[in-house]
Structure formats: structure tokens, C-alpha cells
Design an enzyme around this catalytic site. Sequence first.
Site: not given
Ligand code: NAI
Length: 291
Positions: A165, A169
Site C-alpha cells: 500500500y 501511495k
Molecule cells: P473504503 O473501503 O470505505 O472505500 C473504498 C471504495 O473503493 C470502496 O467502496 C470499494 O468498493 C472501492 N473500490 C475498491 N476497488 C475498486 C476498484 N478496482 N474499482 C472501483 N472501485 C473500487 O475506503 P476509504 O477509507 O473511503 O478510502 C478511500 C481512499 O482513501 C483510498 O484510496 C484509501 O487508500 C485512501 N485513504 C484512506 C484513509 C482513511 O483514513 N480512511 C487514509 C489514507 C488513505
Amino acid sequence: MGLLEGKVAIVTGAGNGLGEAYAKLFAKEGASVVVNDLGGPRDGSGSDKSAAQKVVDEIIAAGGKAVANGDDVSTMEGGENIAKTALDNFGQIDILVCNAGILRDKTFANTSEQDWDLVVKVHLKGTYCCTMPVWKWMKDNGKPGVIVMTSSTSGLYGNFGQSNYGAAKAGIYGFMRVLSIEGRKYGIRVMGLAPGAFTRMTSDLPSQRGGEPNPLSLPENVAPGVLYMVSDLAADHTGKVLAVSQRGVREIKMMQTDGFQPERPYTAQDVAAAADKVFFPAAPDKTAKDG
Ligand code: NAI
């Protein structure tokens, strides 16, 4: 008038968590939104196209404009279909937020090739696959726009157990920097985001376990920072990373020391002797783990 009146925005991975909050706020601010989500569990092992539709239904019920897309961001075909969904339904693209992501956290020795490949594919290649068609459309049509790429403090600073990851990133950071330079002549802004919020991705982190999440750590508290980034309020900014979390909004920047400027030739021992010029002074740890 909303901040995004008349704009068309694509948010990937917007069926849950942060992306859902961005999509809803963008729609509330007047944007027509493509809500992309493949659905499925956090480890990227399946799909469920109802995730995006549910968010679209809620946006429409609230009086906004949105359309669902269930493509996989990590394929070129998926990226092209996402852009096509925006163009077919709304005729233009002004904003792309590459947000979709998965997690397969393990210590490095336990990280299989499959865990490595899939995480890098969804995050880094996924950002490429979604950006390319949008970039070409903006460039070929002379349309300025803004692209936000989601990085993470886990990549910018490092974090235990996230080699796949973190590598993806940090790669996104480099990608963002290069495109921000190339984008200047086309009026395309490219920004990096290091978010932090309580979502299904972070809900089992030791810091988040147990009890109700702090209201400040909800995705709705990150969304205004991202709205700022994609709106004209940030028109003067490109190539920058903002950390947006319950700790507020702040820039994260790559820096260098004045360094050791040797009389050539020099030795390794000379470098060691000048360590106070080469390295930053030891300071309180500011590598806050926003995620
Ligand atoms: P989440 O798991 O709630 O949402 C991620 C979404 O991406 C999910 O709805 C999933 O179905 C979708 N997804 C996954 N693979 C996919 C694909 N191949 N094509 C289309 N959609 C796909 O996660 P969250 O926390 O909302 O994360 C959103 C972004 O923020 C991610 O890139 C994550 O790495 C980044 N992030 C989040 C942090 C946090 O504190 N929540 C911290 C640092 C980064």
C-alpha cells in the site's frame, strides 16, 4: 450558488467511505457526479454494483444530479468506461477524484506476490487508468480541469505492515508531481490528498477500535477539504499534497537540507563528519498517522 455549479465530477470508489462523502458534497454544491464503485469487500476480492447505485439514489433523492458506474478502476477499459459515463450523461468532465482503494496489510515477509500486485494495481495503476482518458479529453478539448489523486501518509512517511500500500501511495505522489508539471500548459491542476477518516478501511486499526468514532473523524469532515481542492477557491494551487483529517487541513511537502557541499574529491568520512548539515536535526515526530 454552489461552488461546483455547472461542473461535472467523477469520484471513483464512491460507493462507501470517503468517496461517498465527496460525491454527496460535490452534488450538493451543484456538480453532476459520476459515482463509480466496483463494490465488494475491503480486500478487493469481489464486486457489488449496487454500492454506487445506492449513493446515486440518495443524491437524486436530495435533489442532486448523479449517475452510477460499476467499472473496475484498475483496467484501461474500466477507466475509459468511467470517462465515457461522464461524457454520455453530462457532456464534459471538469473534476476527477481518484479515490478507489483496497487494503491487504501484512508484514513484508508475509506479503504474497498477489497481495503486492493487487494493491499496486488498484491504487497506482487504477489512478493511471482513470486519469488517462480524462487527461486526454481535457487536453484535446482545451478544457481546464482538476484531478485529485489519493495518496496516504502510509506512503509519504511509511507505516508498519503496509509495504504494498505504501509503495502504491508513494508512487501516486510521484505521478501527481509529474502530471502537475505537464498539466500547467493545459490549465489542468493535479493535487495529492492524504486523507484520514474512520471508514471500513480504517475501522479495525488499533487507534480506531472500540466505541463510537469521533465525529471529527467521519468522512464528512474530510469532504470540505477536498471540495476546496477541486473548486476554483484553490485555482492557484497545483502539484501540492494536502493532508485532510480530524487534525485539520495542512500541506505535506518534500524538503531538503542545505546539505554538505564538498571540496571535491571527498570521502565517506567527510560526509559522516558533516552529518549535521546532511540531515535535518532530530525533531519531534511530525509523521502523524492519518492513514
Ligand atoms: P473504503 O473501503 O470505505 O472505500 C473504498 C471504495 O473503493 C470502496 O467502496 C470499494 O468498493 C472501492 N473500490 C475498491 N476497488 C475498486 C476498484 N478496482 N474499482 C472501483 N472501485 C473500487 O475506503 P476509504 O477509507 O473511503 O478510502 C478511500 C481512499 O482513501 C483510498 O484510496 C484509501 O487508500 C485512501 N485513504 C484512506 C484513509 C482513511 O483514513 N480512511 C487514509 C489514507 C488513505
